[in-house]
Design a protein around this motif. Structure first.
Motif, PDB file in Angstrom:
ATOM      1  N   VAL A 437       0.825  -1.218   0.000  1.00  0.00           N
ATOM      2  CA  VAL A 437       0.000   0.000   0.000  1.00  0.00           C
ATOM      3  C   VAL A 437       0.856   1.264   0.000  1.00  0.00           C
ATOM      4  CG1 VAL A 437      -2.102  -1.014   0.985  1.00  0.00           C
ATOM      5  CG2 VAL A 437      -0.308  -0.203   2.533  1.00  0.00           C
ATOM      6  N   ALA A 438       2.108   1.138   0.442  1.00  0.00           N
ATOM      7  CA  ALA A 438       3.008   2.298   0.394  1.00  0.00           C
ATOM      8  C   ALA A 438       4.343   1.841  -0.147  1.00  0.00           C
ATOM      9  CB  ALA A 438       3.176   2.910   1.779  1.00  0.00           C
ATOM     10  N   ASP A 439       4.849   2.599  -1.122  1.00  0.00           N
ATOM     11  CA  ASP A 439       6.146   2.331  -1.733  1.00  0.00           C
ATOM     12  C   ASP A 439       6.910   3.647  -1.652  1.00  0.00           C
ATOM     13  OD1 ASP A 439       8.301   1.878  -3.333  1.00  0.00           O
ATOM     14  OD2 ASP A 439       7.178   1.146  -5.063  1.00  0.00           O
ATOM     15  N   GLY A 440       7.678   3.814  -0.570  1.00  0.00           N
ATOM     16  CA  GLY A 440       8.348   5.104  -0.350  1.00  0.00           C
ATOM     17  C   GLY A 440       7.321   6.206  -0.223  1.00  0.00           C
ATOM     18  N   ASP A 441       7.470   7.222  -1.081  1.00  0.00           N
ATOM     19  CA  ASP A 441       6.572   8.375  -1.037  1.00  0.00           C
ATOM     20  C   ASP A 441       5.240   8.135  -1.737  1.00  0.00           C
ATOM     21  OD1 ASP A 441       8.009  10.242   0.380  1.00  0.00           O
ATOM     22  OD2 ASP A 441       9.203  10.806  -1.379  1.00  0.00           O
TER      23      ASP A 441
END
Ligand code: URP
Ligand code: ZN
Ligand code: ZN
Length: 463
Positions: A437-441
């Motif tokens: 659901v989150a890849d870095g920024d």
């Protein structure tokens, strides 16, 4: 084909060790050194910690309050949560006086379903002590999967309930396997002081804090604990803002009572002087209980270290400065109470707790994930890294620095109470039931992917 989270340091509330974590489907299927890559997708966790996804036990999304509705709904609030490493929230379904608890739960299902990007459970608030309301509590626990019920000693004429209602709720929850949560501030005294201040023309945001003195929180916390003691019921004190209230909890625990306490990021890094910011910026900090004198921060932090406070919630309740907080431009009592804190909850806990050298990684995980999961009936499906648990996983890069800002955050609100603060450590990747659901920024999750989680009956766990 699964996802192999490779080369990281797995951290739970009790262990820290080097291992790969294999995710297949929605859960963790294997943990071990040098697991074979086979045909799995590889996620790089080198030089990173592998934490269980955060559990935020205290959020208000799409909530009518203070003459308006929170800026974040279940889509935008859970998007912000995911970006900060939180993979489950427990939101408050608001009971309306004279109506059923079931109606409140159904209303909150409508708000969350199809919108939430991560998983969610519900607490209920209790707006009245009618026999019908009390009789519904066991059904909410057994049929609806709600294991905790919040009573408000403050917000006179709005959410406030009297001691009779609080006591009946404690007794009912004791018998039914529920946990009572309390907003502990003396609402009657606050009402009197607020009216007096306004009559004297004291209208600026700082009067929000000055009309809610710390003794109001200390007295109410003490009273709530004694009421729980008389009822023989467990109690969870939400959003503890002061040393005085935290000491009351420590005293209760020393007497052997099953009392739990939660504090929030805003109480660890903001202080009374923030109310005096120019251009009505002090309104950002209008939340209840209010932000206290700075010296309280280190007391709260050490209570977390010593597990005298066991849980860390955001109390996320976001309002725009422009168009919402400014409802109280000429009267502090009309400023909607609350702040946007869901996204930066874990970053702040990590910065002041771990980077600050106050506690270690295991305590960080316990406070931000495992303990809330245990208290609110979600453990071990949530709140730990274990075979069979949901693959709610955060790959946390401890070396990356960032500066918190409303310009960069993912919440739907024009302000951030941590604006300008630099923190070291942030999620590299976040997984919710096996999906990134989150890849870095970048937010790479999807609206509506979050599922409702039923909480198990409350068990008075030793924390
Ligand atoms: O100011 C706050 N805390 N707003 C949310 C409602 C509550 O009391 O938790
Ligand atoms: Zn509250
Ligand atoms: Zn709250």
């Amino acid at each position: 084909m699964g996802t192999l989270i490779k080369g990281g340091t797995v951290v739970t509330a009790v262990d820290t060790y080097c291992a790969d974590v294999l995710v297949e489907g929605e859960s963790i299927s294997a943990i071990g050194r040098s697991l074979p890559a086979e045909r799995h997708a590889i996620v790089d966790a080198s030089d990173a910690y592998v934490f269980p996804g955060g559990i935020d036990p205290h959020t208000h999304l799409d909530m009518p309050f203070g003459g308006t509705v929170t800026a974040d709904d279940f889509e935008t609030g859970t998007r912000g949560a995911a970006m900060g490493g939180t993979t489950t929230i427990v939101d408050f379904a608001l009971h309306t006086r004279g109506k059923s608890l079931l109606e409140a739960v159904e209303t909150w299902h409508e708000k969350a379903s199809g919108k939430a990007c991560i998983d969610y459970a519900f607490h209920l608030t209790i707006a009245d002590g009618r026999d019908e309301t009390m009789a519904e509590i066991p059904k909410m626990i057994d049929e609806q999967g709600v294991n905790s019920f919040k009573v408000f000693m403050a917000y006179k004429h709005v959410l406030y309930v009297d001691d009779e209602t609080i006591f009946k709720t404690l007794q009912r929850c004791r018998d039914a396997g529920g946990l009572v949560q309390v907003h502990a501030e003396n609402g009657d005294v606050i009402e009197v002081i607020t009216k007096q201040a306004l009559a004297q023309g004291k209208t600026e945001p700082k009067w929000h804090a000055l009309t809610r003195p710390v003794e109001c929180e200390g007295e109410a916390t003490h009273r709530a604990i004694r009421l729980a003691e008389i009822a023989g019921a467990p109690l969870y004190v939400v959003h503890v803002s002061s040393a005085m209230a935290a000491d009351a909890i420590s005293d209760g625990r020393k007497r052997g009572l099953p009392i739990y306490g939660e504090t929030c990021p805003q109480y660890l890094v903001c202080d009374f002087s923030d109310y005096e910011r120019p251009n009505f910026e002090g309104a950002k900090y209008v939340l209840s209980p209010p932000i206290r004198e700075k010296w309280n921060q280190s007391v709260l932090l050490h209570k977390l270290k010593n597990m005298e406070l066991q849980s860390f919630g955001s109390d996320h309740c976001s309002f725009n400065l422009c168009g919402q907080k400014d409802l109280g431009k000429s009267d502090f009592s009309k400023i909607p109470n609350g702040a946007p804190t869901i996204e930066d909850r874990l970053a702040i806990l990590y910065e002041v707790g771990v980077n600050g050298g106050v506690f270690g990684l295991n305590a960080f995980v316990a406070l931000g994930s495992t303990n809330p999961a245990k208290l609110f009936g979600l453990f071990p499906r949530k709140g730990t890294i274990a075979v069979g648990s949901d693959a709610d996983v955060v790959v946390w890069d401890p070396a990356v620095r960032r500066t918190i800002s409303a310009k960069a955050h993912h919440m739907n609100v024009d302000n951030n109470v941590f604006e300008g603060m630099t923190v070291k450590g942030r999620p590299r990747y976040v997984f919710s039931r096996g999906r990134m659901v989150a890849d870095g920024d970048a937010f790479v999750g999807s609206k509506g992917a979050g599922k409702h989680m039923k909480s198990a009956r409350f068990y008075p766990v030793q924390l």
